[in-house]
Design an enzyme around this catalytic site. Sequence first.
Site, PDB file in Angstrom:
ATOM      1  N   ASP A 480       0.856  -1.175   0.000  1.00 53.00           N
ATOM      2  CA  ASP A 480       0.000   0.000   0.000  1.00 53.00           C
ATOM      3  C   ASP A 480       0.901   1.236   0.000  1.00 53.00           C
ATOM      4  O   ASP A 480       2.087   1.152   0.331  1.00 53.00           O
ATOM      5  CB  ASP A 480      -0.887  -0.014   1.248  1.00 53.00           C
ATOM      6  N   ASP A 482      -0.157   5.227   0.869  1.00 53.65           N
ATOM      7  CA  ASP A 482      -0.347   6.211   1.932  1.00 53.65           C
ATOM      8  C   ASP A 482      -0.480   5.529   3.285  1.00 53.65           C
ATOM      9  O   ASP A 482      -1.351   4.689   3.497  1.00 53.65           O
ATOM     10  CB  ASP A 482      -1.594   7.042   1.645  1.00 53.65           C
TER      11      ASP A 482
END
Length: 801
Positions: A480, A482
């Site tokens: 991922d 952020d």
Amino acid sequence: MNDRDRPRRDGRGERDTRDQRDSRGQGGPRGQRRGGQGDRQGGGSRGRRPDRPGRERADRGSRQPGPPIPDEISASDLDPEVRRDLLTLDKANAEIVARHLVMVSQVLLDDPALALEHARAARARASRVGVVRETAGIAAYNAGEWQEAATELRAARRITGNPSLLPLIADCERGLGRPERAVEIARGDEGRALKGEDATEMRIVEAGARIDLGEPEKAIVTLQMENLKPGQVGTGPARLFYAYASALQAAGRREDAITWYMNAAAADVDDVTDAEFRLTELAHDDEQSEEESSADTGRGGVDEAAATGIPAPEDPATTTSPRAESETVPVQSKTSDVPAPAPVVPDAGAPEPNAPEPRVPESSAPETKAADAGAADTPETRSVAPEQDDERSQASDPEPAEPEAAEPEAADESIAPLEGTADLSATSSYVEQDATDLIESADDLVAPPADAEPEKSATVPAAPARRNTFADRYDALLLDLDGTVFAGHQAIPNAKETLEGLDTARFFVTNNASRRPSEVAAHLRDLGFEASAEMVVTSAQTGARLLAEHLPAGSRALVVGTDGLAQEVREAGIAVTRSADDGPAAVIQGHSPDTGWAQLSEAALAIRAGALWVATNVDATLPSERGLLVGNGSMVAALRNATGKEPLVAGKPAAPLMADAIARAGGSAPLVVGDRLDTDIEGGHSVGIESVLVLTGVSTVTDLLAAPPEQRPTYVVDDLAGLFEDVDAVRVAPQPGWSVTVDGSTITVAGDGDEIGLVPALASATWKAIDNGTADPEELRIRAEGEARAKLASLGVAVVD
């Protein structure tokens, strides 16, 4: 109450009555901070699926623990700007959170422990709101909970992007006994990029850290990068002059130190420093005999107070010097008579300053309580023999150049000239502000002693040679972005170093459909990561693929979203329109700040006419520095309500995006790595692969313990550096050295095992109890002592007694 009347604290966070000098050095460093605002992508409902309103934290607000709030405390007492940050919460929960924040503001100065309880209660209800996390960090800072303060401030900075928090985070490293980390933060790219008051605060912290490391000459040079022109008045100059005096004193340059304490006292019109008291101490030292001084300090006749600026404690066991702390109120109450104070004086014996501007944290300058430019943590590492002081000072500390005749600066006519201001024009002149362009670091001007050890590095070490590492077990990382790799415009600590040190293939998987892979890759490269467009997998790409799979070639789709999303649709062989009048065969919806009633109405018309509906993601909220804004999932909900239809979902936790990422990786053993349980971890479950939760983003340890089976990770690590650990050491399972028992909903953890195994062991036992029906995930309470309690507190976990 004016600034001069406001209560002050000494370096230990206790009342500074100046008759408590014997208490200094007994409690270790303590201090205070402040709050900010904002949140991150997918915020408020992140950690909860949009179609599960019953699991929203807001719905359980009344059941959250917390200290009682007096009836007279009202949410309306909170600053309106801060209250606006809470609009993303449901009304009842926002009311309680606001009242807790008002309590933090009112008791922060007098009862930091109670303020911390209220801040923790607010965080438990609104952990995705930036101002709440920053307030929790400041309250922990006040109470001397350095690790918790650092964790909360880092979380707040990830959410808000507020650069003013960086000096405070560095200051926490000092409090944790890691001054070398404080220097690294100060000298890093982000630290160097600070401007104005933030840059000054960072240099004050760095100077204090230099002294902690036994490098007072470097502290002097660091502060010489600031404007040290005598005759200035106000809180800022007073603090800076005081810091410089403390550095000079630590370097054994006593006469120069006295002169600068005089400058600090003259500038200190608001009485925010104890410069006059320090001058009195130095005068008193003159009256002591050499024999007494030598006996008291054991430093060859050199008085400890004269050399470090800290009176020698009566008890030899209490030699850990305190750090000066800041008196900053994180949220300003309309009814409170205590305005938000400003930056602290950087010394162990200095009371905190109280600046008169009551500002919301995001825009105010940071206060650094650990910024004691004259204090030393331990005599062994801080003391420098006078002979060395003289030699190193002469060899390394350049004599300040006497300023050439220049036009005097325009004086503030509202300030009468002060008598008694020491003029150092002949002995220690100032360095102009723009000199920082020529002086990059104290290390550039001060050569270390020949026998000095090299400075420590905070970079992640190369992966240790273990037989069962993540690199051995998995052949691709599906990361991922952020909260895992970066937070806005900053890389997550240890992320760059970890990814550089791993040979495992990595791919960046994001729900963000507003940017094309090339744009995402460019952003990663700007942050220092190795990335190409081929390494990025977005929900926009997956949404376009779904259209191509369900529609004949040459079909037309109505795009609700950015031009980047439209281009992905075109590249999938589907024509693009923005109007329902063109008879589109499908609607694809992604986030765009330009989406409004007109665009949603066009989509509703098309969907009602039978068009296939694809949503790139269903994140209900979108974070910003002002708080949580409306996200794509909320727009999807509007169309769902208007049409009665359900979309195909491309992004996490749905399987399509994860399947595309696995196909792109091409390996046989991929691993999902992310910070959110409801998207990253659940996304891994949706395609049947294992996952790692990193505690650097949205989901907290509390979220982890209450996670339903489909959101439970295989492993848990503090940050990406945990990928260098043995997989079994961070697996969610019983761990050696930790004992976890569950009695009802009360979890008790004890032991002294490896710290990295604590949370995995805790989660394992808790999930077992929940699955057996003996514990309610909504009512969990944790008891812990010793190392376990400290570790959990550092992760923001509320531990009951």
